[in-house]
Design a protein around this motif. Structure first.
Motif, PDB file in Angstrom:
ATOM      1  N   LEU A   1      11.510  50.718  38.048  1.00  0.00           N
ATOM      2  CA  LEU A   1      10.305  50.306  36.820  1.00  0.00           C
ATOM      3  C   LEU A   1      10.181  48.914  37.847  1.00  0.00           C
ATOM      4  CD1 LEU A   1      12.626  50.164  34.505  1.00  0.00           C
ATOM      5  CD2 LEU A   1      11.259  51.344  34.160  1.00  0.00           C
ATOM      6  N   TYR A   2      10.043  47.978  38.628  1.00  0.00           N
ATOM      7  CA  TYR A   2      10.347  46.909  39.266  1.00  0.00           C
ATOM      8  C   TYR A   2       8.926  47.905  40.318  1.00  0.00           C
ATOM      9  CZ  TYR A   2       9.223  43.127  41.717  1.00  0.00           C
ATOM     10  OH  TYR A   2       8.457  41.704  42.689  1.00  0.00           O
ATOM     11  N   ASP A   3       8.639  48.370  40.373  1.00  0.00           N
ATOM     12  CA  ASP A   3       7.659  49.524  41.585  1.00  0.00           C
ATOM     13  C   ASP A   3       7.040  49.815  41.012  1.00  0.00           C
ATOM     14  OD1 ASP A   3       6.957  50.862  44.359  1.00  0.00           O
ATOM     15  OD2 ASP A   3       7.795  52.261  43.255  1.00  0.00           O
ATOM     16  N   LEU A   4       6.768  50.577  39.508  1.00  0.00           N
ATOM     17  CA  LEU A   4       6.314  50.387  38.543  1.00  0.00           C
ATOM     18  C   LEU A   4       5.164  49.532  38.622  1.00  0.00           C
ATOM     19  CD1 LEU A   4       4.337  52.637  36.830  1.00  0.00           C
ATOM     20  CD2 LEU A   4       6.328  52.580  35.305  1.00  0.00           C
ATOM     21  N   LYS A   5       6.166  48.742  38.081  1.00  0.00           N
ATOM     22  CA  LYS A   5       5.444  47.047  37.591  1.00  0.00           C
ATOM     23  C   LYS A   5       4.693  46.469  39.145  1.00  0.00           C
ATOM     24  CE  LYS A   5       6.191  42.154  36.367  1.00  0.00           C
ATOM     25  NZ  LYS A   5       7.674  41.619  35.324  1.00  0.00           N
ATOM     26  N   THR A   6       4.920  46.511  39.647  1.00  0.00           N
ATOM     27  CA  THR A   6       3.957  45.853  40.912  1.00  0.00           C
ATOM     28  C   THR A   6       3.397  46.899  41.198  1.00  0.00           C
ATOM     29  OG1 THR A   6       5.401  46.475  42.601  1.00  0.00           O
ATOM     30  CG2 THR A   6       5.630  44.259  42.257  1.00  0.00           C
ATOM     31  N   ARG A   7       3.084  48.005  41.639  1.00  0.00           N
ATOM     32  CA  ARG A   7       2.399  48.688  41.820  1.00  0.00           C
ATOM     33  C   ARG A   7       1.371  49.532  40.950  1.00  0.00           C
ATOM     34  NH1 ARG A   7       3.206  54.232  43.308  1.00  0.00           N
ATOM     35  NH2 ARG A   7       5.125  54.134  42.370  1.00  0.00           N
ATOM     36  N   LYS A   8       1.119  49.557  40.043  1.00  0.00           N
ATOM     37  CA  LYS A   8       0.780  50.256  38.603  1.00  0.00           C
ATOM     38  C   LYS A   8       0.310  48.863  37.909  1.00  0.00           C
ATOM     39  CE  LYS A   8       0.741  54.667  40.264  1.00  0.00           C
ATOM     40  NZ  LYS A   8      -0.466  54.360  40.584  1.00  0.00           N
ATOM     41  N   LYS A   9       0.279  47.734  38.370  1.00  0.00           N
ATOM     42  CA  LYS A   9       0.616  46.300  37.704  1.00  0.00           C
ATOM     43  C   LYS A   9       0.912  46.569  36.324  1.00  0.00           C
ATOM     44  CE  LYS A   9      -1.227  44.452  40.898  1.00  0.00           C
ATOM     45  NZ  LYS A   9      -0.488  44.109  42.088  1.00  0.00           N
ATOM     46  N   VAL A  10       2.183  46.816  35.612  1.00  0.00           N
ATOM     47  CA  VAL A  10       2.557  47.473  34.343  1.00  0.00           C
ATOM     48  C   VAL A  10       3.133  46.348  33.921  1.00  0.00           C
ATOM     49  CG1 VAL A  10       3.820  48.741  32.513  1.00  0.00           C
ATOM     50  CG2 VAL A  10       3.008  49.611  34.896  1.00  0.00           C
ATOM     51  N   ASP A  11       3.213  45.421  32.507  1.00  0.00           N
ATOM     52  CA  ASP A  11       3.024  44.693  32.456  1.00  0.00           C
ATOM     53  C   ASP A  11       4.262  44.724  31.472  1.00  0.00           C
ATOM     54  OD1 ASP A  11       3.101  41.730  31.482  1.00  0.00           O
ATOM     55  OD2 ASP A  11       2.533  42.579  29.239  1.00  0.00           O
ATOM     56  N   LEU A  12       5.570  43.844  32.248  1.00  0.00           N
ATOM     57  CA  LEU A  12       6.852  44.476  31.431  1.00  0.00           C
ATOM     58  C   LEU A  12       7.718  43.764  32.278  1.00  0.00           C
ATOM     59  CD1 LEU A  12       7.728  47.710  33.303  1.00  0.00           C
ATOM     60  CD2 LEU A  12       7.864  47.334  30.521  1.00  0.00           C
ATOM     61  N   THR A  13       8.039  42.442  31.190  1.00  0.00           N
ATOM     62  CA  THR A  13       9.169  41.298  30.862  1.00  0.00           C
ATOM     63  C   THR A  13      10.759  41.796  31.684  1.00  0.00           C
ATOM     64  OG1 THR A  13      10.345  41.747  28.904  1.00  0.00           O
ATOM     65  CG2 THR A  13       7.915  39.826  29.392  1.00  0.00           C
ATOM     66  N   PRO A  14      11.276  40.807  32.007  1.00  0.00           N
ATOM     67  CA  PRO A  14      12.556  41.136  32.905  1.00  0.00           C
ATOM     68  C   PRO A  14      13.711  42.329  31.778  1.00  0.00           C
ATOM     69  CG  PRO A  14      12.151  39.580  33.583  1.00  0.00           C
ATOM     70  CD  PRO A  14      11.400  39.544  32.653  1.00  0.00           C
ATOM     71  N   GLU A  15      13.326  41.688  29.869  1.00  0.00           N
ATOM     72  CA  GLU A  15      14.101  42.198  29.021  1.00  0.00           C
ATOM     73  C   GLU A  15      13.405  42.970  28.816  1.00  0.00           C
ATOM     74  OE1 GLU A  15      12.159  39.306  29.516  1.00  0.00           O
ATOM     75  OE2 GLU A  15      13.418  37.677  29.180  1.00  0.00           O
ATOM     76  N   ASP A  16      11.999  43.405  28.138  1.00  0.00           N
ATOM     77  CA  ASP A  16      11.240  44.281  29.133  1.00  0.00           C
ATOM     78  C   ASP A  16      12.559  46.128  29.719  1.00  0.00           C
ATOM     79  OD1 ASP A  16      10.002  44.321  26.682  1.00  0.00           O
ATOM     80  OD2 ASP A  16       8.506  44.053  28.348  1.00  0.00           O
ATOM     81  N   MET A  17      12.207  45.418  30.902  1.00  0.00           N
ATOM     82  CA  MET A  17      13.210  46.517  31.657  1.00  0.00           C
ATOM     83  C   MET A  17      14.756  46.465  32.051  1.00  0.00           C
ATOM     84  SD  MET A  17      10.668  45.074  34.868  1.00  0.00           S
ATOM     85  CE  MET A  17      12.391  45.830  36.680  1.00  0.00           C
ATOM     86  N   ASP A  18      15.196  45.672  31.137  1.00  0.00           N
ATOM     87  CA  ASP A  18      16.942  45.915  30.802  1.00  0.00           C
ATOM     88  C   ASP A  18      16.794  47.156  30.282  1.00  0.00           C
ATOM     89  OD1 ASP A  18      17.302  43.520  33.406  1.00  0.00           O
ATOM     90  OD2 ASP A  18      17.936  42.694  31.533  1.00  0.00           O
ATOM     91  N   ALA A  19      16.370  46.735  28.756  1.00  0.00           N
ATOM     92  CA  ALA A  19      16.291  47.578  27.789  1.00  0.00           C
ATOM     93  C   ALA A  19      16.232  48.968  27.857  1.00  0.00           C
ATOM     94  CB  ALA A  19      15.126  46.886  26.412  1.00  0.00           C
ATOM     95  N   ILE A  20      14.707  49.409  28.395  1.00  0.00           N
ATOM     96  CA  ILE A  20      14.757  50.422  29.496  1.00  0.00           C
ATOM     97  C   ILE A  20      15.689  51.112  30.072  1.00  0.00           C
ATOM     98  CG2 ILE A  20      13.253  51.817  30.391  1.00  0.00           C
ATOM     99  CD1 ILE A  20      10.414  49.705  30.255  1.00  0.00           C
TER     100      ILE A  20
END
Length: 72
Positions: free
Chosen positions: A34-53
């Motif tokens: 998810l972190y890779d997706l967030k940085t490479r694709k500029k997906v707006d995910l908060t740490p809370e979003d990522m934890d929930a996913i």
């Protein structure tokens, strides 16, 4: 097969749904994806979003792969 499926299948051991260490390993690998997706694709995910996913994916995996436990 998705990257998430690969992570889960790679980390399946006997009783992994009750093995906290193995679940944490899976969580960390999914979090990395998810972190890779967030940085490479500029997906707006908060740490809370990522934890929930991550937690939801783990819950789904426990049901989806409950009969596919492997021993290592």
């Amino acid at each position: 097969m998705t990257l998430i499926d690969k992570v889960i299948q790679k980390n399946q051991v006997v009783d992994w749904p009750t093995n906290i260490d193995q679940q944490n390993k899976i969580r960390n690998e999914i979090d990395d994806l998810l972190y890779d997706l967030k940085t490479r694709k500029k997906v707006d995910l908060t740490p809370e979003d990522m934890d929930a996913i991550v937690e939801r994916l783990l819950d789904i995996a426990k049901v989806r792969y409950r009969n596919e436990r492997r021993s290592r």
